[in-house]
Design an enzyme around this catalytic site. Structure first.
Site, mmCIF file in Angstrom:
data_model
loop_
_atom_site.group_PDB
_atom_site.id
_atom_site.type_symbol
_atom_site.label_atom_id
_atom_site.label_comp_id
_atom_site.label_asym_id
_atom_site.label_seq_id
_atom_site.Cartn_x
_atom_site.Cartn_y
_atom_site.Cartn_z
ATOM 1 N N GLU A 1 -5.090 0.715 2.818
ATOM 2 C CA GLU A 1 -4.741 -0.309 3.807
ATOM 3 C C GLU A 1 -4.872 0.269 5.201
ATOM 4 O O GLU A 1 -5.301 -0.405 6.128
ATOM 5 C CB GLU A 1 -3.315 -0.832 3.573
ATOM 6 C CG GLU A 1 -3.047 -2.192 4.208
ATOM 7 C CD GLU A 1 -2.599 -2.100 5.659
ATOM 8 O OE1 GLU A 1 -2.649 -3.118 6.357
ATOM 9 O OE2 GLU A 1 -2.189 -1.013 6.104
ATOM 10 N N GLU A 2 -4.497 1.535 5.342
ATOM 11 C CA GLU A 2 -4.509 2.173 6.657
ATOM 12 C C GLU A 2 -5.893 2.762 6.973
ATOM 13 O O GLU A 2 -6.128 3.221 8.082
ATOM 14 C CB GLU A 2 -3.448 3.287 6.726
ATOM 15 C CG GLU A 2 -2.030 2.823 6.398
ATOM 16 C CD GLU A 2 -1.379 2.013 7.509
ATOM 17 O OE1 GLU A 2 -2.090 1.597 8.446
ATOM 18 O OE2 GLU A 2 -0.158 1.791 7.427
ATOM 19 N N HIS B 1 0.832 -1.208 0.000
ATOM 20 C CA HIS B 1 0.000 0.000 0.000
ATOM 21 C C HIS B 1 0.862 1.252 0.000
ATOM 22 O O HIS B 1 1.936 1.269 0.603
ATOM 23 C CB HIS B 1 -0.940 0.010 1.209
ATOM 24 C CG HIS B 1 -0.249 0.022 2.543
ATOM 25 N ND1 HIS B 1 0.043 1.180 3.220
ATOM 26 C CD2 HIS B 1 0.210 -0.982 3.336
ATOM 27 C CE1 HIS B 1 0.637 0.893 4.371
ATOM 28 N NE2 HIS B 1 0.757 -0.424 4.470
ATOM 29 N N ASP C 1 -0.760 4.243 0.811
ATOM 30 C CA ASP C 1 -1.339 5.197 1.770
ATOM 31 C C ASP C 1 -0.578 5.090 3.088
ATOM 32 O O ASP C 1 0.035 4.063 3.394
ATOM 33 C CB ASP C 1 -2.849 4.972 1.964
ATOM 34 C CG ASP C 1 -3.204 3.612 2.525
ATOM 35 O OD1 ASP C 1 -2.507 2.624 2.212
ATOM 36 O OD2 ASP C 1 -4.185 3.520 3.289
#
Ligand SMILES: [Zn+2]
Length: 397
Positions: free
Chosen positions: A140-141, A73, A75
């Site tokens: 993802e976060e 990811h 992010d």
């Protein structure tokens, strides 16, 4: 210019302020690194009600099998107190041999190294004998609804199939080479609501105190242990995370009480068998009543958090041996094959192909002054390059 230098790659990515859910230019920067290497790049926007639209990226080099996927990811989590950083969180400044910036280890660093590893492989050996792809999410976060799950589905729908996946999350506790993750525990959460009868604390026989009930039920969840661990996993563990009554009056027996719990479980269980076990324990405790002698069973309801994470263990030797051999060849350390820690996007990927995780040292992830040793970037790139060479050798054999 080919992106063979992980330090330059990472600096470019860190300078994109891709705080979840913003793309922040990070996927465009990655696309600009991959296209000159010959990757076909797709940018996939995923949407869902009540969640922000998310940009994701899927890139593939090659058309034949075997097919190796790298997942991750771009992010990052918010920077927190920006004034507390000793270098700007999007500066990519290097000081004392370390590069500073949000995402340095979680996990723009892993992406930067894998890109460099593929570029070096192509320079030395030509195109891989098969296909390499990047499956990179911007979610993802965040809620993780418009990220890896949807991107996998999108790719599978257009016929993509993979033979193995490496997730580049930071897996090493202290030193590069400490730990490969070859599975993850499952995670299941629920809430119990207990209904009582409100009344005067001096006349308990006219009331039914739900605090007594909720204590009986939570006790039964915490004891005895669910198991003693298995060959590959630590023991399953349940934590009661809150007990809520919200009663401000000392002379009033409240009408309701509730409690929430989270359990991290191993391969003794499936989410379904564990839910059944929990109901058995609650029903037994509700009827037993040591805290409420001569009372009817505790009246309770249970609600489960929407999506449990399922436990998994990867048993693909070509994948695990290639990776752990690469780690040992480059660092001289024999990595521990572990299933500890929280969940990751690997839990979605395991439904499509065998998956393992290996990346940087995770010590500063999500912290102020997130940073990575510049030397580790070179080492991780060497590990990834060795792994790619070895995996295609194994997979073609
Ligand atoms: Zn991460």
């Amino acid at each position: 210019m080919t992106p063979t230098d992980p330090i330059a790659n990472l600096a470019t990515l860190i300078r994109c302020p891709s705080v979840t859910p913003a793309e922040g230019g990070a996927l465009s920067a990655l696309e600009a690194m991959l296209k000159p290497l010959g990757f076909a790049v797709d940018r996939v926007v995923a949407k869902d009600v009540g969640t922000p639209d998310i940009e994701n990226l899927y890139a593939r080099l090659g058309t034949e099998g075997p097919h190796l996927m790298f997942a991750g990811h771009t992010d990052v989590v918010p920077v927190g107190d920006e004034a507390a950083w000793s270098h700007g969180p999007f500066s990519a400044d290097i000081a004392g041999g370390e590069m500073y910036g949000r995402g340095a280890v979680d996990m723009k660093g892993g992406i930067a190294c894998f890109v460099a590893a593929v570029a070096r492989h192509i320079e030395k050996h030509g195109l891989p004998k098969g296909s390499v792809s990047f499956l990179i999410t911007g979610d993802e976060e965040g809620p993780a609804i418009n990220g890896t799950t949807k991107l996998l589905q999108w790719a599978a729908d257009k016929g993509e199939r993979w033979d193995a996946c490496l997730v580049g999350e930071p897996t090493n506790p202290d030193h590069l080479g400490d730990m490969i993750k070859i599975g993850r525990r499952g995670s299941l959460s629920g809430r119990i609501n207990v209904n009582g009868v409100q009344g005067h604390a001096a006349y308990p026989h006219l009331a039914d105190n739900p605090v007594r009930g909720v204590l009986q039920l939570t006790q039964a969840l915490m004891d005895p242990p669910f198991d003693n661990g298995t060959e590959s996993f630590q023991a399953s563990n349940l934590e009661v995370t809150t007990i809520d009554v919200g009663n401000g009056a000392v002379n009033v027996i409240p009408a309701k009480a509730s409690a929430a719990f989270n359990i991290r479980f191993n391969d003794t269980w499936t989410a379904e068998s564990l839910m059944a076990e929990i109901i058995v324990r609650l029903d037994r405790a509700a009827a037993a009543g040591s805290l409420r002698p001569d009372r009817a069973p505790v009246r309770y309801e249970i609600t489960w958090a929407e999506r449990p994470s399922h436990v998994f263990l990867t048993r693909n030797n070509a994948l695990i041996d290639s990776l752990s051999g690469a780690v040992e060849a480059v660092t001289g350390r024999q990595p521990k094959l572990s299933t500890t820690g929280g969940t990751s996007d690997a839990r979605f990927i395991k439904d499509y192909c065998p998956v393992v995780e290996f990346g940087l040292v995770g010590q500063t992830m999500h912290m102020v002054d997130e940073r990575v040793a510049v030397a580790d970037l070179e080492t991780l790139t060497n590990i990834y390059e060795t792994f790619i060479f070895s995996w295609f050798g194994h997979a073609a054999a």
